[in-house]
Scaffold this motif. Structure first.
Motif, short mmCIF file in Angstrom:
data_model
loop_
_atom_site.label_atom_id
_atom_site.label_comp_id
_atom_site.label_asym_id
_atom_site.label_seq_id
_atom_site.Cartn_x
_atom_site.Cartn_y
_atom_site.Cartn_z
N ARG A 1 8.14 -0.18 9.32
CA ARG A 1 9.12 0.20 10.34
C ARG A 1 8.96 1.68 10.74
NH1 ARG A 1 12.52 -3.32 7.39
NH2 ARG A 1 13.42 -1.59 6.20
N GLU A 2 8.37 2.47 9.83
CA GLU A 2 8.13 3.88 10.12
C GLU A 2 6.73 4.10 10.70
OE1 GLU A 2 10.57 6.03 9.83
OE2 GLU A 2 11.86 4.44 9.04
N GLY A 3 5.94 3.03 10.76
CA GLY A 3 4.60 3.14 11.32
C GLY A 3 3.55 2.52 10.42
N ILE A 4 2.48 2.05 11.01
CA ILE A 4 1.42 1.38 10.26
C ILE A 4 0.75 2.34 9.28
CG2 ILE A 4 -0.30 1.91 12.04
CD1 ILE A 4 -0.16 -1.24 9.78
N LEU A 5 0.74 3.64 9.60
CA LEU A 5 0.10 4.62 8.72
C LEU A 5 0.80 4.68 7.36
CD1 LEU A 5 -2.01 6.79 8.26
CD2 LEU A 5 -0.43 8.45 9.28
N LEU A 6 2.12 4.69 7.37
CA LEU A 6 2.87 4.74 6.11
C LEU A 6 2.67 3.47 5.31
CD1 LEU A 6 6.30 6.52 6.72
CD2 LEU A 6 4.31 7.32 5.44
N ALA A 7 2.57 2.34 6.00
CA ALA A 7 2.31 1.08 5.30
C ALA A 7 0.95 1.11 4.61
CB ALA A 7 2.38 -0.09 6.29
N MET A 8 -0.02 1.71 5.28
CA MET A 8 -1.36 1.83 4.69
C MET A 8 -1.35 2.82 3.52
SD MET A 8 -3.64 1.79 8.19
CE MET A 8 -5.19 2.01 7.30
N ILE A 9 -0.58 3.88 3.65
CA ILE A 9 -0.46 4.86 2.56
C ILE A 9 0.20 4.21 1.34
CG2 ILE A 9 0.76 6.96 1.84
CD1 ILE A 9 0.26 8.06 4.64
N PHE A 10 1.16 3.34 1.59
CA PHE A 10 1.79 2.59 0.49
C PHE A 10 0.74 1.79 -0.27
CE2 PHE A 10 3.58 -1.24 -1.30
CZ PHE A 10 4.68 -0.76 -2.01
N MET A 11 -0.14 1.11 0.46
CA MET A 11 -1.17 0.31 -0.19
C MET A 11 -2.15 1.20 -0.96
SD MET A 11 -0.30 -2.74 0.38
CE MET A 11 -1.74 -3.48 -0.40
N VAL B 1 -5.21 -14.15 -7.54
CA VAL B 1 -4.66 -15.24 -6.73
C VAL B 1 -4.23 -16.44 -7.58
CG1 VAL B 1 -6.00 -14.54 -4.73
CG2 VAL B 1 -6.93 -16.25 -6.28
N ALA B 2 -4.76 -16.56 -8.80
CA ALA B 2 -4.38 -17.67 -9.66
C ALA B 2 -3.15 -17.35 -10.50
CB ALA B 2 -5.55 -18.05 -10.59
N ASN B 3 -2.66 -16.13 -10.39
CA ASN B 3 -1.51 -15.70 -11.18
C ASN B 3 -0.22 -15.87 -10.37
OD1 ASN B 3 0.29 -14.49 -12.89
ND2 ASN B 3 -0.62 -12.44 -12.79
N LEU C 1 -9.11 -6.45 -3.00
CA LEU C 1 -9.56 -7.28 -1.89
C LEU C 1 -8.61 -8.45 -1.65
CD1 LEU C 1 -13.43 -7.35 -2.52
CD2 LEU C 1 -12.21 -6.17 -0.67
N ALA C 2 -8.11 -9.04 -2.74
CA ALA C 2 -7.13 -10.12 -2.60
C ALA C 2 -5.86 -9.59 -1.96
CB ALA C 2 -6.83 -10.73 -3.97
N GLU C 3 -5.48 -8.36 -2.30
CA GLU C 3 -4.26 -7.79 -1.75
C GLU C 3 -4.42 -7.34 -0.31
OE1 GLU C 3 -1.71 -6.22 -5.51
OE2 GLU C 3 -3.22 -4.82 -4.74
N VAL C 4 -5.64 -7.04 0.11
CA VAL C 4 -5.87 -6.72 1.52
C VAL C 4 -5.48 -7.92 2.39
CG1 VAL C 4 -7.66 -6.34 3.26
CG2 VAL C 4 -7.66 -4.98 1.19
N VAL C 5 -5.87 -9.11 1.94
CA VAL C 5 -5.55 -10.32 2.69
C VAL C 5 -4.04 -10.51 2.75
CG1 VAL C 5 -5.80 -12.83 2.75
CG2 VAL C 5 -7.73 -11.41 2.05
N VAL C 6 -3.37 -10.32 1.62
CA VAL C 6 -1.91 -10.47 1.58
C VAL C 6 -1.24 -9.44 2.48
CG1 VAL C 6 0.13 -10.38 0.10
CG2 VAL C 6 -1.98 -11.40 -0.76
N PHE C 7 -1.73 -8.21 2.44
CA PHE C 7 -1.18 -7.14 3.27
C PHE C 7 -1.28 -7.50 4.76
CE2 PHE C 7 -2.11 -3.24 5.75
CZ PHE C 7 -0.89 -2.60 5.61
#
Length: 205
Positions: free
Chosen positions: A140-150, A118-120, A50-56
């Motif tokens: 750069r290849e598309g939002i789908l690949l960025a989501m797959i990365f996550m 977040v404290a680390n 959940l913390a990483e969703v915000v960062v993403f």
């Protein structure tokens, strides 16, 4: 399809390196698992995710437009950071341990996962260098690949923290300290090699 699978595997492998590294989130997983069972592992991982969703979202919204004008710089920073993190991981693998303190476990594993993330400082350094560069490269290849990365990245977190909590819950040592250090060293070596490849691509571009 092939590109998506490659992204998934890459994200999982790099994510595993971060998950394996000793830190407050791993400690929170151990502490809560000893007290409340194996389900604490995936719950702590959820808080971390959940913390990483915000960062993403911040990376996608705030950095994408800027990064488009500085692709080579982003790639160079990301490659250099990967190598540095890899060397740090290799060095730390010599003395890495899964020590814990049975005191002070959070009553809420989701909150523990989010707060210890977040404290680390390592969390922010990683996402502002390696993480952002890799997410932007996929974007750069598309939002789908960025989501797959996550998804691949979170797969490593969920897999490792669940493995740890299950091991502790069953009272068995599935991963000896020696094998833990070897696995960490292998991940560090992978980061160095991938970082060098990433950096070579940046120079070639």
């Amino acid at each position: 399809m092939e590109g998506a699978l490659q992204t998934l595997i890459l994200a999982f492998t790099i994510g595993l390196t971060g998950a394996l590294a000793p830190g407050p989130t791993l400690v929170a997983t151990i502490n809560t698992s000893l007290q409340r069972g194996w389900t604490m592992g995936p719950k702590v991982a959820t808080g971390h995710a959940l913390a990483e969703v915000v960062v993403f979202l911040l990376i996608v919204v705030g950095l994408a437009s800027v990064a488009e004008r500085h692709t080579a710089v982003v790639a160079a920073v990301g490659g250099t950071a990967l190598i540095l993190f890899g060397l740090m991981t290799l060095r730390g693998s010599r003395t890495a341990t899964m020590e814990f303190s049975p005191e002070g476990a959070s009553s809420n594993p989701y909150l523990a996962g989010a707060l210890t993330s977040v404290a680390n400082p390592y969390f922010w350094v990683w996402w502002l260098s390696v993480g952002s560069a890799l997410v932007l490269a996929e974007l750069r290849e598309g939002i789908l690949l960025a989501m797959i990365f996550m998804i691949g990245h979170w797969g490593a977190d969920y897999g490792w923290y669940t493995f740890v909590s299950t091991s502790l819950h069953r009272g068995r040592n599935f991963l000896s300290e020696v094998n833990y250090r070897r696995t960490l060293a292998l991940c560090g070596a992978f980061l160095v090699l991938f970082g060098a490849s990433y950096l070579a691509g940046a120079w070639a571009g």
